[in-house]
Every structure is written in C-alpha cells, then in structure tokens.
Design an enzyme around this catalytic site. Structure first.
Site, PDB file in Angstrom:
ATOM      1  N   ASP A   1      19.482  28.648  95.659  1.00 43.87           N
ATOM      2  CA  ASP A   1      18.692  28.643  96.881  1.00 43.87           C
ATOM      3  C   ASP A   1      19.593  29.097  98.039  1.00 43.87           C
ATOM      4  O   ASP A   1      20.749  28.680  98.131  1.00 43.87           O
ATOM      5  CB  ASP A   1      18.198  27.209  97.121  1.00 43.87           C
ATOM      6  CG  ASP A   1      17.239  27.109  98.286  1.00 43.87           C
ATOM      7  OD1 ASP A   1      16.170  27.726  98.222  1.00 43.87           O
ATOM      8  OD2 ASP A   1      17.570  26.409  99.263  1.00 43.87           O
TER       9      ASP A   1
ATOM     10  N   GLU B   1      18.869  33.741  96.218  1.00 47.43           N
ATOM     11  CA  GLU B   1      18.307  34.344  97.417  1.00 47.43           C
ATOM     12  C   GLU B   1      19.479  34.907  98.221  1.00 47.43           C
ATOM     13  O   GLU B   1      20.296  34.138  98.725  1.00 47.43           O
ATOM     14  CB  GLU B   1      17.585  33.289  98.259  1.00 47.43           C
ATOM     15  CG  GLU B   1      16.338  32.720  97.623  1.00 47.43           C
ATOM     16  CD  GLU B   1      15.658  31.709  98.542  1.00 47.43           C
ATOM     17  OE1 GLU B   1      14.481  31.908  98.866  1.00 47.43           O
ATOM     18  OE2 GLU B   1      16.298  30.717  98.936  1.00 47.43           O
TER      19      GLU B   1
END
Ligand code: CA
Length: 652
Positions: A337, A366
């Site tokens: 993340d 990400e």
C-alpha cells in the site's frame, strides 16, 4: 519535499539478530523489546487476552518483571516455568520518565481479542495437518500471473454465495459451493475462472472492526494496521483464542494452494491508524515515523502519519515481517500500500531477502503516495523509479484512467465511453509502461516517460477496491456522456459491452492482469465511491449475478485462457497498427492482433495481409480455442463491431 528527515534517529543502535520479542520453551520464556531511549521496560503477564488483573494470575506465575538494558538498544529478561497460554504486554518508561501505555510489542505473533495483548504460544501447534509438506502451485514467470483482488467479507457474505463460513478465512477452504442456480462460487469459481493469485485485502490484525462485537455486522477494508504479524481476528471463528485465527489462516492458504492458487497479502507498512496509540510509538517513541520541522508528523499517507522505512530498525522490521509471512504462512506475494512512501533501498532489500527464500514470490505496490512524503523524492519507490527496483511492479494508472476516466472526477469518461484523446494512455498500458515507438508520450495522461524496465513491472488494471467499481463507473460516465438514457435495456446492453471491452484491454496488456473481485460478473456497489466501511448491502458480491451476467463471466474467463495459450504478452515482435479516426486501437504482438473499438459504430480495420483466424469477439458468445470450427479468412481488412474487442491469430 515539505519535511526534513530527522537524522538523530539514524544513530540509534540496532540489534544484529532477528527481532524476537518472545521466545518460549517449556522451561522458560525469554522476553526482549527494542527501545534504545527507554528508562525501563516491564513485562506484565495475564491469564486472559483482555480484562483481568495482573495481580490475580490464576496460573501461579509472577505477574511482572523488569527487563535488563542491553548495549544494542534492547531490554531483555527471562521468566522461568511453563508460561504457555499466558498473555503478556510490555510497558515502556520513556526518556522523560513517562510511563507509556501497554503494548504487545511491535512483533507480536499471537494476540487475544482486538490485539491488545500478545500470547505465549507454540506456533507449531497451529499448523493444520499436512502443512509442512504442502506444495505451492508453480509460477514460472511473474508475467504468467493473473491476480484476483478480494475482500473476505465481500466474497462470501451474501446469502447467494452458498458458503458456510461467511466473511471468514474458512470460506476460502470450502469446495463445491454454488449460487443456487448451479453456478460455482468461492474457490471453485476462482479455479474455473483461471486466476493464478488471490490478493487479499488487509488480513493482518487491524483496528476498525471490533472483534468483541462480531454478532453485529461490521465492515472495513482494514487499512488501519494494529499488529502487522498476526492475522485479523474478525475473519476467524474465535478472535479470543489466538491459535484459532492463525490455524484458520493457514488452512485457507493450504486450501488455495491445493486448488492451484497462490496467495498475495496486502501490506500497509506505510502508516498506522493512530500514531500516538500505535505499537511503534508505545515501544520506541518518535523513531518509526517521519516528522516535519515543526514537530508534527509527516503525512504522505493522508492518514495523519507516515513511517520511516529508511531508518535501520524500520527497514529491518519490514524485511523480517515480510519473511515471517512467507515462512510461517507460506505467502506467495505482497502488495505494498502506498509503496511510494517507502524508500527504494528498503524495497530492494525486501526483494533480495524474499529471493533468498523463493524468487517466484511476486511483489507490487502503489507507486505513489496520498500526499508529499517527508523524504527525498528521488529515493522513494514511486512509479517513476520502479525501473530501478528489479522484480517489483507498480499499478499502471495511465491505462486505468485512460479507459474509465480520471480518478478525481467520477463523471469524467475515457476511451470506453468513446471520448477521443485517451488512446495513447491506453496504449501506454498495453505495452506495460515499457518502451514502444508507437506510443506518443506527449499524449499520455500521467507519464512522460516509460517507467518499467520490463512490462511485467506494471500491474494492468481498470478497477480495484478504490473508487467506483468498473460497472458503476461505466454507468455514471455513460449517463454523463449521453445525457438521458434511451431505454433501460439499451443502456444495460451498452454497459455490458463496455465491461467486456475494459477487460479486453486489461488482458491485452503485456503487464500483469489484475481483476477486482466481482468485476467478472459485473457487480456494482450502488454507485458508492469510497465504500471502505459501507455495509454488506453495498459491498457484498451478489453471486446470482454470475447467472445474470454469464456472458461477461465467460468472456473474462476466455481472455484468461486465450492469453495463457497464445502468450501475446511475452514479447517478440510488437507494434501498433495504423488506425482510422479515434477510439480505435489495434496492436500486433507475436502473431496475435487485438483490436479495441470503443466507437458506437462498426469500423473497418486494416491488418497485415495474410490468413487469419478470429478466436474471440467480445460481442458474441465465446468459442473454444481448440474447436476446429473457428472461422478463418484471407485478407487485409475486417469489420470490428461497435464497442467491442476482437482477437485474431495469424495462420501461416
Ligand atoms: Ca483486529
């Protein structure tokens, strides 16, 4: 860069050995906590995971000890006797003499309800039968991965799931489940679809679901880590017994492996839900976070804080945590993340450490942050720097938004609804953000340079848990573009065509294809954009849709099969074919031509002269690749129906 790195923390001593806060044997238990500036560290024992009193231990052991300070920044000590089953916490007195709240430490491996206390547990007793000899499904190359992102509760909670252990890890151990119309659900659905990996939304212990209140429905995605190295309790059948969540998590991994599916964990090392009450801050105040010059926490996560992966102990924590999930839970992949908050050196070290155990483990993340991180941008694992990190991939938002429209405005459409100007962004994703002369970078939405070293460093997707799911986005953008819909039936038919066209692009890409759970049966979320804590009525996958949208399902399934057989993503000769007008993309790759037409009319597309076999029309029922009756034609042009994708194979 809006904040400055606090260099003082870089000088704190870091122990050479692995982080081991509790080491049990039947004769004694050793405790250790890293807290270089602490004045004292105390261990408290309890006979239960919450409540009770340290002074009234029923097991007869002394209820607390103070640990001795070591040179390497740790405090250590031993309690004699068999403490199996006891719970414990640490209490740190900081350098100013303040007594901090109790913490199970930063590396608890078993915890009681809501993760407040750690338990002394022999982990080998949590292994299901056959665990040690379990075999992982083979993955020859990351480019062969097909990822299916899912939330435990979304996947099984609906009555039509047919699963017994709804919302639990054990739902992913059930075989033979159906939706009531006879269509497969659960693991059998995943096997039938043909995915290689499930990507589980946060499954470590998080804070936003009260594990003591599971009789009332609660929902959360779980991006609020509490204990990074323990499975979340609300997905277990008994969050009070620490062994249960561990055993059930392992049973889930084992069942998926047996079904030929690998398991990816979503890991959220970049921030904690509540800085002050985090185990990091209650253990070594200040150290694990980045700070602004004014003393406020840096906030690259948009959640009020960001961790400092560049600091040696945080880096060590992340490496050891990942390795722990690999070794103890047989995890096959990690999705980071907000990976852009972590530094390149740490991500490289994680890749290297994982390679030493199993190089086939996939890592992606990400490649961005929610806001500017408090660290040198050139050193962060942002998308633009991914080519520096071999073996790690990032999500390709260029094609995602090229297809569906920009993330910041739900009503903005893109290629799918026939708005010209998004073709180059889609093509950028089709080539896996990797060099291709046929892409005009000046017209790509977010990037001016190719950012991968090889195409499989890009995750190819159009929809994930964030923002509107694909069906909702198509619905909203179609309405915005066309104004009042014609008839409900015509609108619905158009939505179906575009859902298929979107996934044709995802699978046409040379990047790693990724599906958000339920997109393959066209689930919607009633237009709710940020449904991280929305009820089941929004988030649950209604499995009846598998019967209602069988054509969409069969098409996505066919895309997976065709890609696996024809291997157009592997490279070889690769280029785009000239097209007439806008909203058409035609690519040639290793003898396969894929044409995407988002116009509302049939177009004629030129292809290299030859003998061609059409293996897939998105607007017709799927055909079997092996069937001998596939139509063949000789020529250099063909018609591509409105809002459809077409896949052709060259027959010499
Ligand atoms: Ca929890």
């Amino acid at each position: 860069m809006k904040a400055q790195v606090q260099d003082e923390y870089m000088d704190w001593p870091v122990p050479a050995g692995p982080i081991c806060e509790m080491n049990y044997s039947p004769d004694q238990t050793c405790f250790q906590l890293w807290s270089p500036k602490a004045r004292s560290v105390e261990v408290r024992l309890y006979d239960q995971g919450e409540g009770g009193d340290v002074a009234r231990m029923s097991c007869g052991h002394i209820h607390h000890i103070f640990l001795d300070k070591n040179e390497d920044g740790t405090f250590g000590g031993v309690i004699n006797g068999d403490l199996k089953g006891c719970f414990y916490t640490f209490v740190v007195k900081d350098e100013n003499g303040n007594l901090l709240n109790e913490t199970p430490g930063i590396f608890a491996k078993a915890v009681g309800v809501n993760g407040k206390r750690a338990q002394i547990l022999d982990l080998s007793t949590t292994n299901p039968k056959g665990w040690e000899s379990g075999v992982k499904p083979v993955l020859v190359h990351p480019q062969d991965a097909v990822i299916y992102e899912m939330h435990h509760r979304d996947f099984s909670i609906d009555a039509s799931s047919g699963m017994l252990h709804k919302g639990k890890y054990l739902a992913l151990t059930e075989r033979g489940t159906t939706n009531g119309q006879g269509e497969k659900t659960g693991i059998d659905h995943l096997v039938e679809l043909g995915v290689t990996h499930v990507h589980l939304l946060p499954s470590y212990d998080y804070g936003s679901v009260d594990e003591a209140r599971l009789d009332s429905p609660q929902y959360n995605w779980g991006y609020d880590p509490v204990n990074y190295n323990v499975p979340e309790g609300s997905y277990s059948t008994n969050p009070y017994d620490p062994a249960v969540r561990i055993r059930e998590f392992k049973e889930m991994v084992m069942a998926l492996h047996k079904a030929g599916i690998r398991v990816v964990m979503d890991v959220v090392y970049n921030h904690v839900f509540d800085l002050k009450n985090s185990n990091f801050e209650k253990t070594a105040p200040g150290y694990f976070f980045r700070w602004n010059n004014d003393g406020t926490p840096a906030n690259g996560s948009g959640c009020g804080n960001e961790t400092a992966s560049e600091r040696p102990m945080m880096r060590k924590f992340m490496i050891e945590s990942v390795l722990y999930w690999v070794r103890e839970y047989h995890i096959d992949g990690f999705r980071f993340d907000l990976m852009g908050i972590h530094d390149i050196e740490t991500m490289t070290a994680i890749r290297r450490a994982v390679n030493s155990v199993d190089p086939s483990i996939i890592i992606y993340g990400e490649g961005w942050a929610a806001s500017t991180p408090g660290y040198d941008a050139n050193k962060l694992a942002m998308k633009a720097n991914v080519h520096f990190i071999k073996g790690i991939a990032a999500f390709g938002d260029e094609m995602r938004d090229g297809l569906r429209g920009a993330w910041y405005d739900d009503k903005k459409g893109g290629f799918l609804v026939g708005i010209p100007g998004h073709e180059e962004s889609v093509k950028f994703g089709l080539v896996g953000a990797s060099y291709c002369g046929g892409v005009d970078l000046t017209k790509v939405n977010y990037s001016r340079e190719f950012w991968t070293g090889e195409p499989c460093q890009m995750i190819s997707y159009v929809s994930c848990h964030d923002d509107l799911c694909l069906a909702d986005r198509i619905n909203v953008t179609l309405m915005a573009r066309r104004g009042k819909k014609k008839s409900a039936e015509a609108h619905e038919a158009e939505c179906v065509r575009l859902q298929k066209l979107a996934y044709a692009a995802v699978f046409a890409s040379r990047g790693i294809p990724f599906i958000w759970c339920g997109d393959e049966i066209m689930r919607d979320r009633k237009g709710v954009r940020n449904c991280y804590n929305s009820p089941d009525s929004i988030n649950a996958i209604p499995w009846r849709l598998k019967s209602e949208h069988k054509d969409v399902y069969e098409y996505v399934k066919q895309l997976i099969t065709l890609r696996r057989h024809l291997r157009w993503h592997e490279g070889g000769e690769y280029h785009f074919l000239p097209v007439k007008g806008s909203n058409v993309i035609a690519m040639f790759s290793s003898g396969v031509v894929i044409i995407l037409n988002s116009n509302r009319r049939t177009i004629t597309q030129e292809i290299p002269y030859g003998v061609w076999q059409i293996v897939s029309w998105s607007d017709r029922p799927p055909m079997s690749v092996s069937a001998g009756a596939l139509p063949t034609f000789k020529g250099s042009s063909l018609k591509v129906p409105a809002q459809s994708a077409l896949i052709l194979v060259e027959r010499s």
